[in-house]
Write a protein that holds these residues in place. Structure first.
Motif, PDB file in Angstrom:
ATOM      1  N   UNK A   1       4.584   5.959   9.068  1.00 35.18           N
ATOM      2  CA  UNK A   1       3.937   7.155   8.510  1.00 35.18           C
ATOM      3  C   UNK A   1       2.930   7.752   9.485  1.00 35.18           C
ATOM      4  N   UNK A   2       2.807   9.085   9.437  1.00 36.07           N
ATOM      5  CA  UNK A   2       1.815   9.800  10.232  1.00 36.07           C
ATOM      6  C   UNK A   2       0.679  10.115   9.277  1.00 36.07           C
ATOM      7  N   UNK A   3      -0.457   9.462   9.465  1.00 42.53           N
ATOM      8  CA  UNK A   3      -1.541   9.558   8.495  1.00 42.53           C
ATOM      9  C   UNK A   3      -2.409  10.799   8.650  1.00 42.53           C
TER      10      UNK A   3
ATOM     11  N   UNK B   1      -0.169   8.436  -0.387  1.00 39.94           N
ATOM     12  CA  UNK B   1      -1.441   7.950   0.153  1.00 39.94           C
ATOM     13  C   UNK B   1      -1.265   7.420   1.572  1.00 39.94           C
ATOM     14  N   UNK B   2      -0.124   6.759   1.842  1.00 35.72           N
ATOM     15  CA  UNK B   2       0.134   6.225   3.180  1.00 35.72           C
ATOM     16  C   UNK B   2       0.250   7.352   4.205  1.00 35.72           C
TER      17      UNK B   2
ATOM     18  N   UNK C   1       0.824  -1.215   0.000  1.00 34.89           N
ATOM     19  CA  UNK C   1       0.000   0.000   0.000  1.00 34.89           C
ATOM     20  C   UNK C   1       0.855   1.261   0.000  1.00 34.89           C
ATOM     21  N   UNK C   2       2.163   1.127  -0.003  1.00 33.40           N
ATOM     22  CA  UNK C   2       3.068   2.272  -0.051  1.00 33.40           C
ATOM     23  C   UNK C   2       3.976   2.347   1.155  1.00 33.40           C
TER      24      UNK C   2
ATOM     25  N   UNK D   1       5.284   4.056  -6.715  1.00 27.74           N
ATOM     26  CA  UNK D   1       5.630   4.007  -5.296  1.00 27.74           C
ATOM     27  C   UNK D   1       5.491   5.405  -4.674  1.00 27.74           C
ATOM     28  N   UNK D   2       5.757   6.432  -5.472  1.00 26.12           N
ATOM     29  CA  UNK D   2       5.600   7.811  -4.999  1.00 26.12           C
ATOM     30  C   UNK D   2       4.157   8.083  -4.565  1.00 26.12           C
TER      31      UNK D   2
END
Length: 94
Positions: A29-31, A66-67, A8-9, A60-61
């Motif tokens: 990651x901080x969503x 999105x992540x 998912x990234x 992947x970018x």
């Protein structure tokens, strides 16, 4: 390596552990929220060159954006600016 990539990234726990062995200190990651790390990441990745999609599939970018809670490079830049503005306003109050 494929085993350390999150489909998912970004990286999964195994990927972050592998990076740690090489001397890096990567965090999850901080969503959402006004975390300065999130603003920095979104601003940096929003300015990256390269396509968001290749052969109809997200790169992947785009997956990593999105992540971190952005839907595109333009959205990432907007969110980074808004987060930074709110954080500066909080600092002035304190």
């Amino acid at each position: 390596r494929k085993a350390g990539k999150n489909p998912k990234g970004g990286l999964n726990a195994k990927g972050r552990a592998s990076a740690k062995k090489q001397g890096m200190n990567l965090k999850r990651p901080v969503k959402s929220g006004d975390n300065p790390r999130r603003a920095s990441f979104l601003a940096r990745m929003g300015g990256m060159r390269g396509p968001e999609k290749k052969n109809g599939k997200p790169t992947r970018l785009l997956l990593s954006l999105r992540a971190w809670g952005a839907s595109s490079k333009a959205d990432a830049k907007r969110k980074a600016a808004a987060i930074s503005k709110r954080n500066k306003a909080k600092k002035r109050k304190a």
